[in-house]
Write a protein that holds these residues in place. Structure first.
Motif, PDB file in Angstrom:
ATOM      1  N   LEU A   1       0.993  -1.198   0.018  1.00  0.00           N
ATOM      2  CA  LEU A   1       0.014  -0.029   0.056  1.00  0.00           C
ATOM      3  C   LEU A   1       0.907   1.049  -0.173  1.00  0.00           C
ATOM      4  CD1 LEU A   1      -2.576  -0.959   2.533  1.00  0.00           C
ATOM      5  CD2 LEU A   1      -2.853  -0.938  -0.066  1.00  0.00           C
ATOM      6  N   MET A   2       1.794   1.304   0.714  1.00  0.00           N
ATOM      7  CA  MET A   2       2.991   2.277   0.680  1.00  0.00           C
ATOM      8  C   MET A   2       3.380   2.600  -0.712  1.00  0.00           C
ATOM      9  SD  MET A   2       5.823   3.428   3.471  1.00  0.00           S
ATOM     10  CE  MET A   2       6.965   1.824   3.067  1.00  0.00           C
ATOM     11  N   LEU A   3       3.785   1.652  -1.088  1.00  0.00           N
ATOM     12  CA  LEU A   3       4.416   1.512  -2.377  1.00  0.00           C
ATOM     13  C   LEU A   3       3.387   2.233  -3.184  1.00  0.00           C
ATOM     14  CD1 LEU A   3       6.790   1.063  -4.344  1.00  0.00           C
ATOM     15  CD2 LEU A   3       5.901  -1.275  -4.789  1.00  0.00           C
ATOM     16  N   ILE A   4       2.188   1.863  -3.366  1.00  0.00           N
ATOM     17  CA  ILE A   4       1.268   2.534  -4.332  1.00  0.00           C
ATOM     18  C   ILE A   4       1.108   3.774  -3.951  1.00  0.00           C
ATOM     19  CG2 ILE A   4      -1.401   2.791  -4.956  1.00  0.00           C
ATOM     20  CD1 ILE A   4      -1.400  -0.192  -4.717  1.00  0.00           C
ATOM     21  N   ALA A   5       1.041   4.260  -2.653  1.00  0.00           N
ATOM     22  CA  ALA A   5       1.046   5.689  -1.989  1.00  0.00           C
ATOM     23  C   ALA A   5       2.463   6.256  -2.670  1.00  0.00           C
ATOM     24  CB  ALA A   5       1.101   5.772  -0.705  1.00  0.00           C
ATOM     25  N   ILE A   6       3.453   5.863  -2.621  1.00  0.00           N
ATOM     26  CA  ILE A   6       4.732   6.652  -3.142  1.00  0.00           C
ATOM     27  C   ILE A   6       4.808   7.082  -4.494  1.00  0.00           C
ATOM     28  CG2 ILE A   6       7.234   6.227  -3.456  1.00  0.00           C
ATOM     29  CD1 ILE A   6       7.199   4.764  -0.859  1.00  0.00           C
ATOM     30  N   VAL A   7       4.399   5.963  -5.268  1.00  0.00           N
ATOM     31  CA  VAL A   7       4.109   6.216  -6.583  1.00  0.00           C
ATOM     32  C   VAL A   7       3.097   7.202  -6.941  1.00  0.00           C
ATOM     33  CG1 VAL A   7       3.671   4.870  -8.734  1.00  0.00           C
ATOM     34  CG2 VAL A   7       5.100   3.668  -7.147  1.00  0.00           C
ATOM     35  N   GLY A   8       2.192   6.966  -6.352  1.00  0.00           N
ATOM     36  CA  GLY A   8       1.133   7.979  -6.565  1.00  0.00           C
ATOM     37  C   GLY A   8       1.312   9.355  -6.193  1.00  0.00           C
ATOM     38  N   LEU A   9       2.096   9.704  -5.121  1.00  0.00           N
ATOM     39  CA  LEU A   9       2.629  10.901  -4.862  1.00  0.00           C
ATOM     40  C   LEU A   9       3.565  11.432  -5.923  1.00  0.00           C
ATOM     41  CD1 LEU A   9       2.938  13.197  -2.793  1.00  0.00           C
ATOM     42  CD2 LEU A   9       4.859  11.740  -1.781  1.00  0.00           C
ATOM     43  N   ALA A  10       4.471  10.597  -6.406  1.00  0.00           N
ATOM     44  CA  ALA A  10       5.382  10.974  -7.456  1.00  0.00           C
ATOM     45  C   ALA A  10       4.635  11.254  -8.671  1.00  0.00           C
ATOM     46  CB  ALA A  10       6.474   9.723  -7.558  1.00  0.00           C
ATOM     47  N   TYR A  11       3.829  10.525  -9.243  1.00  0.00           N
ATOM     48  CA  TYR A  11       3.060  10.708 -10.294  1.00  0.00           C
ATOM     49  C   TYR A  11       2.167  12.128 -10.111  1.00  0.00           C
ATOM     50  CZ  TYR A  11      -0.270   9.886 -14.085  1.00  0.00           C
ATOM     51  OH  TYR A  11      -1.014  10.203 -15.287  1.00  0.00           O
ATOM     52  N   ILE A  12       1.718  12.151  -9.045  1.00  0.00           N
ATOM     53  CA  ILE A  12       0.869  13.521  -9.046  1.00  0.00           C
ATOM     54  C   ILE A  12       1.730  14.828  -9.097  1.00  0.00           C
ATOM     55  CG2 ILE A  12      -0.534  15.077  -7.471  1.00  0.00           C
ATOM     56  CD1 ILE A  12      -1.864  12.465  -6.482  1.00  0.00           C
ATOM     57  N   HIS A  13       2.987  14.665  -8.261  1.00  0.00           N
ATOM     58  CA  HIS A  13       3.846  15.499  -8.565  1.00  0.00           C
ATOM     59  C   HIS A  13       4.354  15.802 -10.076  1.00  0.00           C
ATOM     60  CE1 HIS A  13       7.063  18.323  -7.185  1.00  0.00           C
ATOM     61  NE2 HIS A  13       8.140  17.574  -7.855  1.00  0.00           N
ATOM     62  N   TYR A  14       4.608  14.754 -10.587  1.00  0.00           N
ATOM     63  CA  TYR A  14       5.044  14.750 -12.033  1.00  0.00           C
ATOM     64  C   TYR A  14       4.107  15.497 -13.092  1.00  0.00           C
ATOM     65  CZ  TYR A  14       5.928  12.845 -16.769  1.00  0.00           C
ATOM     66  OH  TYR A  14       6.149  12.706 -18.163  1.00  0.00           O
ATOM     67  N   ARG A  15       2.623  15.098 -12.522  1.00  0.00           N
ATOM     68  CA  ARG A  15       1.736  15.780 -13.556  1.00  0.00           C
ATOM     69  C   ARG A  15       1.700  17.144 -13.201  1.00  0.00           C
ATOM     70  NH1 ARG A  15      -3.784  12.595 -13.013  1.00  0.00           N
ATOM     71  NH2 ARG A  15      -3.664  14.036 -11.052  1.00  0.00           N
ATOM     72  N   ASN A  16       1.959  17.447 -12.047  1.00  0.00           N
ATOM     73  CA  ASN A  16       1.837  19.005 -11.697  1.00  0.00           C
ATOM     74  C   ASN A  16       3.004  19.935 -12.203  1.00  0.00           C
ATOM     75  OD1 ASN A  16      -0.839  18.753 -10.428  1.00  0.00           O
ATOM     76  ND2 ASN A  16       0.156  18.656  -8.476  1.00  0.00           N
ATOM     77  N   SER A  17       4.387  19.332 -12.135  1.00  0.00           N
ATOM     78  CA  SER A  17       5.192  20.023 -12.168  1.00  0.00           C
ATOM     79  C   SER A  17       6.157  19.770 -13.437  1.00  0.00           C
ATOM     80  CB  SER A  17       6.400  19.688 -11.023  1.00  0.00           C
ATOM     81  OG  SER A  17       6.823  18.635 -10.909  1.00  0.00           O
ATOM     82  N   GLY A  18       5.577  18.637 -14.136  1.00  0.00           N
ATOM     83  CA  GLY A  18       6.502  17.969 -15.164  1.00  0.00           C
ATOM     84  C   GLY A  18       7.753  17.330 -14.740  1.00  0.00           C
ATOM     85  N   GLN A  19       7.951  17.158 -13.630  1.00  0.00           N
ATOM     86  CA  GLN A  19       9.521  16.614 -13.266  1.00  0.00           C
ATOM     87  C   GLN A  19       9.024  15.351 -12.401  1.00  0.00           C
ATOM     88  OE1 GLN A  19      11.221  18.532 -10.146  1.00  0.00           O
ATOM     89  NE2 GLN A  19      13.087  17.736 -10.579  1.00  0.00           N
ATOM     90  N   LEU A  20       9.669  14.195 -12.958  1.00  0.00           N
ATOM     91  CA  LEU A  20       9.516  12.985 -12.446  1.00  0.00           C
ATOM     92  C   LEU A  20      10.638  12.873 -11.187  1.00  0.00           C
ATOM     93  CD1 LEU A  20       7.950  10.246 -12.036  1.00  0.00           C
ATOM     94  CD2 LEU A  20       9.366   9.502 -13.941  1.00  0.00           C
ATOM     95  N   THR A  21      10.289  12.542 -10.041  1.00  0.00           N
ATOM     96  CA  THR A  21      11.155  12.498  -8.998  1.00  0.00           C
ATOM     97  C   THR A  21      10.760  11.681  -7.626  1.00  0.00           C
ATOM     98  OG1 THR A  21      12.883  13.653  -7.438  1.00  0.00           O
ATOM     99  CG2 THR A  21      10.810  14.714  -7.883  1.00  0.00           C
ATOM    100  N   PHE A  22      11.478  11.271  -6.878  1.00  0.00           N
ATOM    101  CA  PHE A  22      11.120  10.413  -5.745  1.00  0.00           C
ATOM    102  C   PHE A  22      11.948  11.056  -4.665  1.00  0.00           C
ATOM    103  CE2 PHE A  22       9.846   7.382  -8.677  1.00  0.00           C
ATOM    104  CZ  PHE A  22       8.366   6.954  -8.001  1.00  0.00           C
ATOM    105  N   ASN A  23      12.486  12.234  -4.983  1.00  0.00           N
ATOM    106  CA  ASN A  23      13.373  13.043  -3.919  1.00  0.00           C
ATOM    107  C   ASN A  23      12.502  13.464  -2.726  1.00  0.00           C
ATOM    108  OD1 ASN A  23      14.955  14.735  -2.373  1.00  0.00           O
ATOM    109  ND2 ASN A  23      16.315  15.043  -4.106  1.00  0.00           N
ATOM    110  N   TYR A  24      12.687  13.051  -1.445  1.00  0.00           N
ATOM    111  CA  TYR A  24      11.937  13.518  -0.450  1.00  0.00           C
ATOM    112  C   TYR A  24      11.718  15.113  -0.518  1.00  0.00           C
ATOM    113  CZ  TYR A  24      10.992  14.669   4.730  1.00  0.00           C
ATOM    114  OH  TYR A  24      10.315  15.295   5.790  1.00  0.00           O
TER     115      TYR A  24
END
Lengths: 525, 513
Positions: free
Chosen positions: A177-200
């Protein structure tokens, strides 16, 4: 580089310990000890940061290391350490050494593989406490599970397979579930900012809709409270603790449970401030109920290990309560509770393990009057039992008191409810002492026929246990240095939350003032 | 057909030439090792030619259309290369399997060489299928795989040295596959006929040009595609077309099982990707819904039924049903480039892991069989712990043969999707794909399926580390396998770890397509 070196030393030490089994019968434990000591030495490097005020070092991180890993997803190998991480790392390495020393002679077969798993668990935990890339965090989060699984499944007691599988499925399913949440967070950030990152550090600024943030927050929250463990998801813990070998129980109780609390403080609160605030009453209630429920169940146990395990549920309930009080003092208390609980519970598990090693049972109905044959062990046990119930002057008291003081301002009723748990703690801790160590000596233990078996604590064990006792006393009498180390991280996390809640300005300024009081407390010697 | 077109299908030509050479070689000079060598050389040459063709593709046009039947592009070359490499692994497993069971020196009625001819035929079918751009080549490829597989499934009968029970099960699996495969082929053919009558064309690009007028209105076309999908779902063993899988997997010789589980599925996935993207069928909600339902059912049913298995080949069969279910999740969002990448990555992970798991099982069984033929081991084991296909046989394997058990453990962890292995990155891709497509129900099924999967993978893993029989440890308890088998396992485990820790390498290759 120091962080990477610590992790590599532990990983490599594990592999060498395993390979050396064939040539050096008992060499594995020396190799493990040397690697742990090396890691501890490296950790001392950070000593210089302890005194410096935060503004001088620039940014919250003391040290960081970043290298591209999977550029396709913007994933980097990014480790960093700050005050909170440093405290947790110190606890990890110290408890590793403690567990190793306490069970120096306990492992009789497959020693190499045992020390391999032991060190790899520690390496995974070190990674969890220092990873700043969310993907890397998840990676280490999983890496620490497999060796722990083997520790329980191979060297555990009677029902070890059941316990091991239960432990693994609970933690693994929740972490998906956490993995889904992590990917979801990164994906939403990517959609908003155009930058794909997992950096905290960059995801901290992600703009989320309230609804999305709430769901993502829940994904993280469930993974972390399963590990913590809090009430509905705690059932793996008594089994895993009871069936694990002593060294495994020590690792579980002292370190692995703390990864859940660490995750809540490091990731959940700062990443999702609004939804954490909305969710806080629920989380605090879960925490308070865990406190009472854990204490009640601990009281009902016959098996000493299960008793200590349920007492962990109760103590970690305080951590959850303190974290979600969203108050600097309460969170500081929660951090202190993580450390104090780590020390006292590790010692208790070590003592139960030592007792079982000597008397071959941990059933309280079969034990009694042990003080007569094992006076030293019993005295030490008394100390840690009392520490665990929160006697003033010891670390646990400071922690629980601070949590309660801090939480009281956030929510009177829930805090009052949790405070009842302290009575429960006194009940079960003293009851255990009374049943096991006082009273009449049972017949079967009266004549120590195998004199070697019922020997009292050896010098090695005494030293290990007494150093923990000393630490608890030091923390209990002078907790301020630890508060100072964790303060920047905690204030920053709370500041993130207060920033989104303008209507609570009053509370915020009040807590700021309290903070100043606490942080100036130590400046006057 | 000009020179460039001929050059484009060089991998196909090389495999065909290999088949002819092998046929001639076997008719003049029978020899197991010779046949193996020719096969491997053919496969390696075909593999190298894939690179060669890909090299010219990147300089000139991005794809070569060969006579309207075949289309050679980067993706299909990647698939072809992947399948050819898989076939090399199957060859090595096959050699280990046949060496004892099909030995002409012991029984003059043994013909191990035919296995390699059939294998090459199946590979010709598989490579044709991934290059197909016309229903004629699609059907040719699919049938070529199936026709070669029937005798391979029943190969245990050859030489009469395998245990009686194994021979019976092998025949059973061949017949089962024959009957059900014929049925699915009939359905598929009917589907193709319907598509033809609706669109008036058999080539994919021809159908695609009619798609605008077809997509919404024609029930005929929708029915046709559905029937075709059913036929494909049978090959992929998607629930509810999975019934044959466990029996066939269990009864077949282990190398054939590995072939059917990897090449059989990989080629079909390659075809599906091309078919869906050429016709842009991702737009058709009905098809996507059907695929989603099949995927959810596969994940849940596959993993639930795997819980109850004690035979390790059946267990892997059910687990592969679940894994194809995961793969379909990524497939559903395949219209984006990311979806295709996710499908290919997961497929690579699936192939490496499945191949590795079956290789360990097969090699262990072979070493036991060797002991049986030497009279050191009971021929008809009564205890589960003496049957190399039962989970109980693996009890304490880590202490008896640490290296083999370590490989098996790596494969199981990869199947379960634990970090450090390629399976984890594959699962990460699935999650990312699912979130990108916002397929929440499918994602929930992936999580449930994975949790169920963990249980049986872990149970097997923990059986392997159980310490119970350390007291009765004897040297005979250890399992010795041949050097070629060891080499294969080293390569597979190495690939699993390298692509698990440094996934960027593989991602770069996939993106270079």
């Amino acid at each position: 580089m120091t962080l990477l070196a610590i992790i590599i030393i532990l990983f490599a030490g594990g592999i060498i310990a395993w390979l050396s089994e064939r040539y050096l019968q008992k060499g594995g434990r020396w190799i493990s000890l040397v690697s742990l000591l090396l890691a501890a030495l490296l950790l001392v490097n950070y000593w210089s940061y302890l005194g410096t005020p935060q503004s001088v070092s620039g940014g919250p991180w003391w040290d960081s290391l970043q290298a591209a890993w999977i550029p396709r997803f913007g994933i980097s190998f990014h480790l960093a350490v700050d005050g909170l991480s440093f405290l947790m790392l110190t606890l990890t390495i110290a408890m590793g050494i403690f567990g190793l020393v306490m069970t120096w002679n306990d492992i009789n077969f497959r020693r190499g593989f045992f020390y391999f798993n032991f060190l790899w668990t520690l390496a995974g935990v070190v990674g969890v406490f220092t990873a700043i890339d969310l993907f890397l965090f998840f990676f280490f989060w999983e890496v620490m599970l497999i060796p722990m699984l083997f520790l329980i499944a191979v060297w555990g007691y009677e029902k070890r397979i059941y316990a091991a599988i239960k432990f693994f499925i609970f933690t693994q399913a929740s972490s998906l579930l956490m993995l889904i949440a992590i990917v979801g967070l990164a994906y939403i950030h990517y959609r908003n900012s155009g930058q794909l990152t997992f950096n905290y550090n960059e995801l901290l600024g992600a703009e989320l809709t309230a609804n999305a943030a709430y769901w993502l927050m829940l994904g993280f929250f469930i993974a972390f409270i399963v590990k913590l463990p809090a009430l509905p998801f705690h059932t793996w813990l008594p089994d895993a603790h009871t069936q694990a070998p002593t060294a495994g129980s020590i690792l579980l109780a002292a370190i692995l449970l703390k990864t859940g609390a660490y995750g809540l403080l490091r990731f959940n609160l700062p990443l999702f401030p609004e939804s954490s605030m909305a969710f806080a009453p629920v989380a605090m209630t879960i925490g308070a109920i865990s406190v009472i429920y854990g204490a009640m169940l601990a009281f009902a146990q016959r098996d000493m290990k299960r008793l200590v395990a349920y007492s962990s549920v109760s103590h970690m309930g305080f951590v959850l309560l303190g974290l979600y009080a969203l108050d600097t003092i309460a969170v500081q208390g929660a951090v202190m509770q993580m450390i104090a609980h780590g020390l006292s519970t590790a010692a208790l598990f070590a003592l139960v393990g030592a007792l079982q090693h000597r008397l071959h049972t941990r059933d309280m109905q079969q034990l009694g009057g042990v003080w007569a044959i094992l006076p030293k062990l019993s005295a030490v046990a008394l100390f840690f039992a009392i520490a665990s119930l929160g006697l003033p002057g010891l670390g646990n008291f400071v922690a629980e008191f601070t949590v309660l003081v801090g939480s009281f301002r956030s929510n009177h009723w829930i805090t009052a409810l949790a405070a009842i748990g302290l009575i429960g703690a006194a009940l079960y801790a003293l009851l255990m002492m009374q049943r096991v160590f006082f009273g009449k000596l049972r017949n079967q233990f009266e004549s120590p026929s195998e004199s070697g078996d019922t020997a009292d604590l050896s010098l090695r064990e005494s030293c290990a246990l007494l150093s923990l006792a000393l630490l608890l006393v030091v923390i209990g009498l002078r907790p301020q240095p630890i508060f100072n180390i964790s303060e920047p991280t905690v204030t920053q996390a709370i500041a993130e939350i207060k920033a989104v809640a303008p209507d609570q300005n009053l509370l915020s300024s009040q807590s700021q003032r309290q903070e100043i009081l606490i942080s100036t407390g130590d400046k006057s010697p | 057909m000009n020179a460039q077109e001929l050059f484009g299908i060089l991998p196909l030509l090389l495999v065909s030439a290999g088949i002819v050479i092998l046929l001639l070689q076997v008719s003049f000079w029978r020899g197991h090792v010779g046949a193996l060598a020719t096969t491997i050389i053919t496969l390696v040459l075909a593999g190298i030619s894939c690179f060669w063709v890909a090299g010219t593709l990147s300089t000139g046009a991005s794809s070569i259309q060969v006579t309207g039947l075949l289309l050679v592009d980067h993706t299909s070359l990647f698939f072809a290369l992947l399948l050819l490499l898989t076939a090399i692994a199957v060859c090595i497993m096959g050699y280990s399997y046949l060496r004892m069971r099909c030995n002409p020196k012991v029984n003059s009625g043994s013909y191990p060489e035919e296995f390699y001819i059939l294998l090459l035929l199946a590979m010709l079918g598989a490579t044709t299928l991934v290059f197909a751009s016309h229903f004629a080549t699609f059907f040719l490829g699919l049938e070529l795989i199936s026709l070669a597989l029937y005798p391979m499934l029943g190969f245990a009968v050859n030489g009469d040295l395998s245990p009686q029970k194994e021979q019976l099960q092998s025949l059973e699996s061949a017949i089962k596959y024959l009957l059900l495969s014929a049925l699915s082929t009939a359905l598929g053919l009917f589907g193709i006929a319907l598509i033809y009558s609706a669109s008036g064309s058999l080539s994919f690009s021809g159908i695609a040009s009619h798609m605008t007028e077809l997509s919404q209105t024609s029930t005929l076309f929708a029915t046709g595609v559905t029937l075709l999908l059913i036929s494909v779902a049978f090959k992929l063993s998607l629930v509810p077309f999975h019934i044959w899988t466990p029996d066939v997997y269990q009864g077949a010789p282990t190398p054939t099982t590995a072939l059917i589980a990897t090449v059989g599925k990989g080629a079909v996935i390659g075809f599906l990707l091309r078919f869906f993207s050429t016709l842009d069928l991702y737009e058709s909600q009905v098809l996507i819904d059907m695929l989603s339902i099949a995927a959810v059912a596969s994940m849940l049913v596959g993993n639930l039924l795997a819980l109850m298995q004690t035979n390790i080949k059946r267990l892997l069969a059910y687990s592969s049903i679940g894994h194809i279910g995961y793969l379909i999740v990524a497939f559903i969002i395949g219209k984006s480039t990311f979806g295709t990448e996710a499908v290919i990555y997961y497929l690579v992970a699936y192939i490496i892991t499945t191949l590795g798991a079956f290789a360990v099982v097969g090699l262990i069984a072979d070493s036991v069989e060797e002991k049986v033929l030497n009279g050191e081991y009971p021929e008809n084991p009564t205890l589960n712990s003496e049957n190399p296909y039962q989970c109980d046989f693996y009890r304490g394997l880590l202490w008896r043969s640490p290296w083999l058990a370590g490989c098996m453990a790596a494969m199981l962890l990869s199947l379960a999707g634990i970090p450090l292995t390629i399976g984890f990155i594959g699962k990460f891709y699935i999650f990312t794909a699912g979130i990108e497509g916002q397929l929440w129900i499918l994602l929930a099924s992936v999580v449930i399926g994975s949790a169920l999967g963990l249980f049986y993978y872990l149970r097997l893993l923990l059986i392997m580390v159980q310490r119970d029989n350390i007291v009765t440890e004897e040297p005979s308890g250890s399992v010795q396998i041949a050097t070629s088998g060891n080499l294969l396992l080293i390569i597979l485990t190495g690939a699993l770890l390298v692509f698990g820790i440094f996934p960027q390498l593989l991602i770069n290759w996939i993106n270079a397509l």
